[in-house]
Design an enzyme around this catalytic site. Structure first.
Site, PDB file in Angstrom:
ATOM      1  CB  CYS A  27      -3.436   0.082 -38.748  1.00 49.60           C
ATOM      2  SG  CYS A  27      -1.678   0.080 -38.365  1.00 49.60           S
ATOM      3  CG  ASP A  41       9.409  -8.903 -27.141  1.00 50.31           C
ATOM      4  OD1 ASP A  41       8.667  -7.934 -26.875  1.00 50.31           O
ATOM      5  OD2 ASP A  41       9.021  -9.871 -27.833  1.00 50.31           O
ATOM      6  CD  GLU A  54      10.263 -16.908 -23.326  1.00 56.09           C
ATOM      7  OE1 GLU A  54      10.761 -16.139 -24.178  1.00 56.09           O
ATOM      8  OE2 GLU A  54       9.040 -17.064 -23.186  1.00 56.09           O
ATOM      9  CG  LEU A 107      18.064 -22.006 -33.169  1.00 59.70           C
ATOM     10  CD1 LEU A 107      16.869 -21.845 -34.094  1.00 59.70           C
ATOM     11  CD2 LEU A 107      17.634 -22.700 -31.886  1.00 59.70           C
ATOM     12  CB  CYS A 149      -2.878   3.477 -32.146  1.00 56.90           C
ATOM     13  SG  CYS A 149      -1.230   3.295 -32.870  1.00 56.90           S
ATOM     14  CB  THR A 172      15.086 -17.290 -32.868  1.00 52.65           C
ATOM     15  OG1 THR A 172      16.492 -17.178 -32.656  1.00 52.65           O
ATOM     16  CG2 THR A 172      14.810 -18.439 -33.812  1.00 52.65           C
ATOM     17  CB  CYS A 216      -5.480  -2.446 -34.767  1.00 52.74           C
ATOM     18  SG  CYS A 216      -4.678  -2.431 -33.153  1.00 52.74           S
ATOM     19  CE1 TYR A 254      10.640 -11.509 -23.658  1.00 48.26           C
ATOM     20  CE2 TYR A 254      12.213 -13.310 -23.875  1.00 48.26           C
ATOM     21  CZ  TYR A 254      10.925 -12.826 -23.978  1.00 48.26           C
ATOM     22  OH  TYR A 254       9.926 -13.655 -24.367  1.00 48.26           O
TER      23      TYR A 254
END
Length: 360
Positions: free
Chosen positions: A199, A138, A37, A80, A208, A43, A202, A120
Site C-alpha cells: 500500500c 476473478d 486460462e 495440477l 483507495c 491456480t 501503491c 471469467y
DNA sequence: AAATCGGGGTC
DNA sequence: GACCCAGATTT
C-alpha cells in the site's frame, strides 16, 4: 465514485511499473490463451507455468490436442488438481476441432458455451484475442475493487457478485479491454495482494478507500467458511505375475479419471492387523492365498475441503482373482504404470518407496 | 443458493 | 490451521 481515475491510474501503473513476465502474456492465439486460462483457474501462476509449457510443447494446436488420448492428456495434467478441468479441456478441444473445424469461435456467446469456460474465462479469451469489451472478474478483481471502493458486500453473495460485476464493467477501458484486463490482474497479483499488499508504494493509494480508512486487511469480505472432512484411505497394492492391480476412479468424488490401487475407505482410523487383512481379503475378494504383507503409513494429504490419511498395504497374490477384472480394472507392469495418472497421495507413496529402495 | 472439485503457497 | 489462487459445474 472515482471510476475514471481508477482506470487511468491502473493503466498508468501498467505502463510505467508493471513488470510481470509470463509465457502467455500478449498471446493472441485463442488456443494458447484458452489453455493458459483453464490451467490458471483457481491456480497460482507459478504453479501453472510449467504445465502450460508442457502442453504447448506437446500439443501445438487445438487439433493436436483433440486427437490426443484421454490418458496422455490426464498424465500431463497429473498433479495440477481439479481434474474436471482436464476432462472439459479435452471435450472442448474436440468440439472446436469438429464443430468449428479447429478454429476457435470469436464471439463471447459462442465461447462461453464451451465446456469448462465460464464468465471469467470467456471474458479473458474475448478481450485478449478479439479485443472485445468484456471485463474479467476473478479473485484479483474482487479484492482490488472491494479495497479501492471500500465495498464490504460479501463477494460470495448473490448481491455481491452482481454489484462487483456492474462496477467491473463500468471501469473497463473499452478501447483496450485486453490491456486493461491484463493490467488489473497483474496489479492484484503483485501490488494489491491478499496478504501484505504494497500500500505505501501503491500508485492508487490516493484514491483507495480502504487505504484511507485503514480497512485494507478487512477487505474483501466473504461470508461462507469452508469446513474440512477427514477421510481414511487404505490402499491394498496387489501384486501377481509381475503386474499390479489398479483401478480407474469414476465415482462422483475426488480424483475422477485418475487411477488408484484397491481402496478400502473407513470412517475411523483402521488398524491393519494380520487378522483383519486376512478377513478382508477372504470376505470381500475371496482371496485365501497371499504372502509378504507389508503395511506402511501414508503421508497425509491436505486438500482444500478434506484431509486424506491412510495406509498402503502391499500384498503378493498367487494368482489374479476373478473379482478384480471389471471394466475399470487393470493389471499393469511398472512401465505401464508410469504412463498413467495417479493422485499425489499415491505418487507420494511410490516415490518414497523408490527412494528407500535406492538406499540398498 | 449451496456444495464440490486439488494442490500448493503464505501468513 | 486458515485463507487464497486468472472459477466452473452440479445439485
Amino acid at each position: 465514485m472515482n471510476g475514471k481515475k481508477f482506470t487511468q491510474f491502473l493503466l498508468e501503473w501498467n505502463k510505467a511499473l508493471n513488470n510481470r513476465p509470463m509465457p502467455w502474456k500478449g498471446e493472441k492465439d485463442p488456443y494458447k490463451v484458452w489453455l493458459s486460462e483453464v490451467i490458471l483457474q483457481q491456480t497460482r501462476v507459478e504453479q501453472g507455468w510449467a504445465y502450460y509449457e508442457k502442453f504447448v510443447k506437446q500439443y501445438k494446436d487445438i487439433k493436436a490436442l483433440a486427437k490426443a488420448s484421454d490418458e496422455a492428456v490426464f498424465k500431463l495434467w497429473e498433479g495440477l488438481g481439479y481434474y474436471s478441468r482436464c476432462k472439459n479441456l479435452l471435450f472442448t478441444a474436440r468440439t472446436v476441432a469438429e464443430k468449428y473445424n479447429g478454429v476457435f469461435p470469436a464471439s463471447y456467446e459462442e465461447i462461453v458455451q464451451l465446456k469448462g469456460i465460464g464468465p471469467y474465462t470467456a471474458s479473458a479469451i474475448a478481450s485478449f484475442c478479439f479485443n472485445l469489451p468484456y471485463a474479467v472478474i476473478d479473485g484479483n478483481v474482487f479484492r482490488i475493487l472491494a479495497r479501492v471502493f471500500g465495498i464490504d458486500t460479501p463477494i460470495d453473495s448473490t448481491a455481491g457478485k452482481k454489484q462487483f460485476k456492474e462496477l467491473a464493467e463500468q471501469l473497463l477501458d473499452r478501447e483496450q479491454p485486453g490491456i486493461y484486463n491484463q493490467a488489473i490482474m497483474d496489479f492484484g497479483a503483485t501490488v494489491c495482494k491478499p496478504a501484505l499488499p504494497l500500500c505505501s508504494s501503491c500508485h492508487l493509494n490516493s484514491i483507495c478507500a480502504a487505504f484511507k480508512n485503514a480497512t485494507v486487511s478487512n477487505l474483501p469480505v466473504k461470508e461462507k467458511t469452508l469446513q474440512k472432512k477427514l477421510r481414511w484411505f487404505s490402499y491394498f497394492i496387489f501384486h501377481a505375475n509381475d503386474t499390479t492391480f489398479i483401478h480407474k476412479r469414476t465415482a462422483k468424488d475426488i480424483w475422477q479419471n485418475l487411477f488408484e490401487f484397491y481402496l478400502v475407505e473407513s470412517d475411523a482410523a483402521p488398524s491393519w492387523t494380520d487378522d483383519k487383512v486376512e478377513t478382508l481379503l477372504a470376505t470381500r475378494l475371496g482371496i485365501k492365498q497371499f504372502s509378504n504383507v507389508t503395511v506402511i503409513t501414508a503421508l497425509p494429504q491436505q486438500l482444500t475441503h478434506q484431509t486424506i490419511k491412510g495406509y498402503f498395504i502391499s500384498i503378493n497374490l498367487a494368482e489374479v482373482p476373478q473379482v478384480l477384472s471389471g471394466a475399470n480394472d487393470r493389471w499393469v507392469t511398472t512401465e505401464q504404470m508410469k504412463n498413467l495418472p495417479f493422485p499425489g497421495f499415491i505418487n507420494q507413496h511410490l516415490q518414497n518407496k523408490n527412494i528407500q529402495a535406492s538406499l540398498f
